[in-house]
Design an enzyme around this catalytic site. Structure first.
Site, PDB file in Angstrom:
ATOM      1  CE  LYS A 171      83.949 -54.232 -50.443  1.00  0.00           C
ATOM      2  NZ  LYS A 171      83.642 -55.979 -50.181  1.00  0.00           N
ATOM      3  NE  ARG A 208      88.640 -57.872 -49.127  1.00  0.00           N
ATOM      4  CZ  ARG A 208      88.743 -57.963 -47.563  1.00  0.00           C
ATOM      5  NH1 ARG A 208      87.734 -58.011 -47.321  1.00  0.00           N
ATOM      6  NH2 ARG A 208      89.869 -58.293 -47.256  1.00  0.00           N
ATOM      7  N   GLY A 252      74.077 -60.117 -49.815  1.00  0.00           N
ATOM      8  CA  GLY A 252      73.354 -61.258 -50.500  1.00  0.00           C
ATOM      9  C   GLY A 252      74.269 -61.848 -51.744  1.00  0.00           C
ATOM     10  CG  MET A 270      81.085 -64.917 -53.541  1.00  0.00           C
ATOM     11  SD  MET A 270      82.212 -63.942 -54.749  1.00  0.00           S
ATOM     12  CE  MET A 270      83.489 -63.772 -53.370  1.00  0.00           C
ATOM     13  NE  ARG A 321      80.742 -50.764 -45.176  1.00  0.00           N
ATOM     14  CZ  ARG A 321      80.306 -52.008 -45.501  1.00  0.00           C
ATOM     15  NH1 ARG A 321      79.800 -52.549 -46.679  1.00  0.00           N
ATOM     16  NH2 ARG A 321      80.333 -52.911 -44.563  1.00  0.00           N
ATOM     17  CG  HIS A 343      37.626 -44.314 -46.540  1.00  0.00           C
ATOM     18  ND1 HIS A 343      37.586 -44.899 -45.155  1.00  0.00           N
ATOM     19  CD2 HIS A 343      36.825 -43.239 -46.331  1.00  0.00           C
ATOM     20  CE1 HIS A 343      36.953 -44.075 -44.531  1.00  0.00           C
ATOM     21  NE2 HIS A 343      36.523 -43.092 -45.062  1.00  0.00           N
ATOM     22  CB  SER A 395      45.251 -28.184 -56.061  1.00  0.00           C
ATOM     23  OG  SER A 395      45.718 -29.260 -55.226  1.00  0.00           O
ATOM     24  CB  CYS A 435      46.076 -31.666 -52.512  1.00  0.00           C
ATOM     25  SG  CYS A 435      44.696 -31.912 -53.754  1.00  0.00           S
ATOM     26  CE1 TYR A 445      49.187 -26.930 -52.608  1.00  0.00           C
ATOM     27  CE2 TYR A 445      49.309 -24.787 -53.760  1.00  0.00           C
ATOM     28  CZ  TYR A 445      48.505 -25.899 -53.348  1.00  0.00           C
ATOM     29  OH  TYR A 445      47.044 -25.924 -53.808  1.00  0.00           O
TER      30      TYR A 445
END
Ligand code: PEP
Ligand code: MG
Length: 883
Positions: free
Chosen positions: A22, A92, A101, A103, A336, A455, A765, A832, A852
């Site tokens: 802010k 503020r 949450g 003030m 914002r 699993h 991998s 992987c 990758y």
């Protein structure tokens, strides 16, 4: 000397960490010359210092606050005690990341018994002045002295009732005076305090209350839930008041520069005439649409449109703007980047590029990868969810989606119910390979045990079936067909709803809204592919999964788990024959049957993937996973009959193969050291299938992967055997197939000897599921139970099976990468394990230069966008895109 306080003209938007979102934006708007009421910001650093020094505003801080207050008085020509030019301020909070949450706001600060009279004269509106004072007493009491707002509200409601007054606006000056006196009494009665009459004292107490609210319970929980560090602190903004409630030429409102639900490019918002901000939020009066401001105040509306466009262009994003109109003049109180739905996020990002306001890279960066699931899976209707009765909210969200169905406790019962036309939810303590058919026909899967790589989690994600695992609050008795939970019991057939995106489970049916992947989504995906240097493959072995992955344009397959191909009845039978018999001829017969099945499997896969790379992993699980449970007599008898052996012999073999620690046991490459024919059969099937598909014009390049290697000797042994076998096979077939052989790196030892393994592998991998399990020594199937407590107690920040543990597991991955690449600079490396679909982990894998990552098909969009974001962040963009 540390600078703790910044005038609005001393900061800018890049100072979020110090001034809060802010404060930074108020400073930015001030420097843009926009109409922002004057003020100053006390930094987040001051907050952390205040909290660290047993809540003392240091002399230095006090002096800087006073000096800035003096300057504010000079700049506005007003003061806290000037009859003609009375200063009132708002206070503020504002942290670096928006944080409900804490003030929030105190308005009208500076009013007291004397100033209210001054203010009444000045505005020539005593009712307005006393109403402002009343509001201050309530907000200040609530925020600073923690007096519940309901004390004040109850008294006001009672007063109005006894005096037959309908709305707050009908309160006369005398009424307000009486209410104010009563409010002061409430201070005494509830908090044992007096409302401070000195404006400076009010201000200092308010600042301290904002600082302290950083550590209140709600703020703490919010930060934990949203991954916000606890050391940031909040800033405090002190700003000259402007009054939206000073008459009918005044008002207050909130507007988004685009529709936050759909992304449509139209101004979207509401305002109230003659009101302060809290009136809009409180919902007592119904606000009007922003469009109607045009008729009510055309000049103000035109100015607002101008400013809204300016701000959106300036920030390059949809803005959420708070404004106040005081006697026909527009003031901006906040801007914002506006919160939006995922659908809107994609639409806005693409539109902003089309409008030439941002680059494609900026558009990709704007997507919150955490929210993408919302777009690809159905979700519960927000309204319906509010009414729903919760069973538990402490499950792990293993596979996203929202589903309703009747609960069944085993695969067979689920199958019968599905045949009878029901939608079912499979509820089990944990799942095993035998449940696979039941899992595939279920709307959702719920387990009381297991973690994110158990699993149930892995298989459900692969299938795209909604799944919640590790629901500790559910005690599941599969024999009694009963679930007990703190609030009651569930019997077979009970209707429940499962939210796989947040891990909550509800009683009864909840309406869903379908997924909405649209053009804008495809566009962002396209840009992401063009940008990212890290490739995204899929973990898949079924036609449906591969088709899903290909629809998201996966670069190939990073993991075919071949054991998943053995769950069909006839294959399982042959596999069991192979494992149980001790006669060579019978073993060979079983293997040649399986070979034929496997050739068909791989032909199916390669026909779909064509020239794309496919990693096929040779068998990994312990052999006993293919055998019936020794205590399931019915099953044991059936299998013995099928194989033509005695029940006793079968029981003996099952016993022989049972292990105390199967995950550390006879599995992966160790199986092939004992039973080399298994891997040779699989390798042969892969090559035969590749040759068949190549004959149709494709160029299949299979990548054969050996799992769970921990020693060079294991890899060299198996690699040589496979190569020799394939050499004679290719001669026999009289063809060429460009295959490679690599290994999984999923044991800490493998990481440490990666430079030796490189000599025997064409690629690595990383199997991060096992690597995490083996590094921590946490069972991936059981650890969820205590990991939750570890996280709750602050021992670890996040489940390492969900997001890479950079310090430990990450360091092993890094070590292996360095060792491999030192030996061979372009050595091919991928991931992987499940972490291949997690954005934070992907950033790490990208940074250390892997080629990758591979993940379950439905996670490809998340992975693809995360990979592009990382490429932008670390400037490794493959190609700079033209707008
Ligand atoms: C792994 O261990 O990370 C992996 C991909 O293999 P699996 O989950 O099948 O053990
Ligand atoms: Mg593994």
């Amino acid at each position: 000397m540390t600078k703790y306080v910044y005038n609005f003209d001393e900061g800018n938007a890049s100072m979020r960490a110090l001034l809060g979102g802010k404060g930074a934006n108020l400073a930015e708007m001030t420097s843009m010359g926009l109409p922002v009421p004057s003020g100053f910001t006390i930094s987040t650093e001051a907050c952390m210092e205040y909290l660290a020094t047993e809540k003392q505003l240091s002399d230095d801080m006090m002096q800087q606050i006073e000096r800035n207050l003096d300057e504010l008085q000079v700049r506005t020509g007003k003061s806290f005690s000037d009859d003609a030019n009375l200063l009132l301020v708002s206070v503020r909070s504002g942290a670096a990341q928006s944080m409900p949450g804490m003030m929030d706001t105190i308005l009208n600060l500076g009013l007291n018994d004397v100033n209210v009279e001054r203010f009444a004269k000045l505005t020539n509106n005593p009712a307005f002045a006393y109403d402002c004072y009343r509001r201050l007493l309530q907000m200040f009491g609530n925020v600073v002295y923690e007096i519940s707002g309901s004390y004040f509200e109850r008294h006001l409601a009672k007063y109005k009732e006894t005096h037959n007054i309908k709305t707050d606006q009908d309160l006369q000056v005398d009424d307000l005076k009486q209410v104010i006196e009563k409010y002061k009494e409430i201070y005494q009665q509830v908090a044992g305090k007096v409302f401070p009459q000195d404006p400076k004292q009010q201000l200092l107490e308010a600042i301290e209350a904002v600082f302290s609210s950083w550590n209140n319970e709600r703020a703490f929980v919010y930060r934990n839930l949203n991954d916000i560090p606890h050391h940031g602190g909040t800033a405090v903004n002190v700003q000259e008041m402007v009054f939206g409630n000073s008459g009918n030429q005044s008002g207050t409102g909130v507007a988004f520069t685009r529709n936050p639900a759909t992304g449509e490019n139209i101004l979207f918002g509401e305002y109230l005439l003659n009101a302060q901000g809290e009136d809009v939020v409180a919902g007592i009066r119904t606000p009007q649409t922003i469009a109607s401001l045009e008729a009510a105040m055309p000049d103000v509306y035109a100015e607002f449109i101008r400013v809204a466009n300016l701000l959106e262009n300036h920030y390059g994003d949809m803005q959420d703007i708070e404004f106040t109109i005081e006697n026909g003049k527009l003031f901006l109180l906040q801007t914002r980047n506006g919160k939006r739905t995922t659908k809107a996020a994609f639409q806005i990002a693409v539109d902003l590029v089309k409008e030439g306001k941002i680059s494609k890279e900026d558009a990709v960066l704007k997507i919150d990868t955490k929210s993408i699931d919302q777009l690809l899976h159905p979700s519960f209707q927000v309204e319906a969810l509010k009414e729903a009765e919760l069973i538990t909210e402490v499950g792990l969200p293993a596979s996203p989606g929202a589903a309703t169905g009747r609960i069944y406790f085993d695969a067979a019962a689920a199958a019968r119910a599905v045949e009878a036309g029901e939608k079912v939810i499979l509820v089990r303590q944990e799942t095993s390979p035998e449940d696979i058919t039941g899992m595939s026909i279920s709307e959702a899967i719920v387990t009381s045990r297991g973690g994110m790589t158990s699993h149930a989690a892995v298989v459900a994600r692969g299938m795209g079936v909604c799944c919640v695992v590790g629901c500790e609050q559910l005690s599941i008795d599969e024999h009694q067909k009963l679930v007990t939970y703190p609030g009651g019991e569930l019997t077979e057939g009970t209707l429940i709803s499962v939210d796989g995106t947040n891990g909550a489970i509800y009683l009864g049916k909840i309406e869903t809204v379908p997924s909405e992947a649209e053009e804008a989504f495809q566009t962002i995906m396209q840009w992401s592919r063009e940008i990212s240097d890290l490739k995204i493959r899929m973990n898949a072995e079924t036609v449906a999964d591969i088709e899903t992955g290909l629809s998201f344009e996966a670069a190939g397959i990073g993991l075919v788990r071949t054991e998943h191909m053995f769950f069909k009845e006839e294959r399982l039978r042959e596999m069991r024959r192979f494992i149980i018999t001790n006669r060579k001829t019978e073993q060979d017969r079983a293997l040649s049957q399986i070979l034929n099945y496997q050739i068909d499997d791989f032909v199916e896969i390669f026909s779909l993937t064509q020239d794309k790379p496919v990693v096929v992993r040779l068998l990994d699980p312990p052999l006993h996973e293919f055998l019936p449970h020794q205590h399931n007599e019915q099953e044991m008898t059936k299998v013995a009959e099928q194989l033509g052996i005695s029940s006793n012999y079968l029981a003996q073999r099952v016993m022989d193969l049972t292990e105390v620690n199967p995950m550390l046991g006879h599995r992966g490459v160790r199986l092939a050291v004992t039973y080399p024919k298994l891997y040779l059969m699989q390798a042969e099937a892969i090559i035969r299938a590749a040759a068949q598909v190549n004959a149709t014009g494709a160029t299949v390049k299979p990548e054969i992967m050996i799992p769970l290697v921990g020693m060079t000797e294991e890899l060299s042994l198996l690699k040589t055997q496979i190569e020799e076998h394939l050499k004679s096979l290719l001669e026999e077939l009289d063809t060429q197939v460009a295959y490679t052989i690599g290994t999984m790196i999923e044991l800490p030892r493998a990481c440490l000897i990666a430079d030796q393994l490189v000599d025997y592998a064409d690629f690595f991998s990383f199997g991060t599921n096992d690597l995490t399990q083996m590094t921590f020594g946490f069972s991936r199937d059981d650890a969820a139970k205590f990991i939750n407590q570890y996280i709750g107690d602050g021992l670890m920040p996040i489940d390492p099976f969900q997001t890479l543990d950079v310090e430990g597991v990450g360091s092993l991955v890094q070590t292996a990468t360095n060792l491999a690449r030192q030996k061979q600079a372009d050595f091919k490396l991928g991931v992987c394990g499940e972490l291949g679909g997690d954005p934070k982990s992907i950033e790490f894998f990208h940074q250390i230069g892997l080629d990758y990552v591979s993940c379950s098909p439905y996670r490809i969009p998340i992975a693809q966008i995360a990979a592009a974001q990382s490429a932008i962040k670390y400037a490794t963009i493959k190609e700079k895109l033209e707008v």
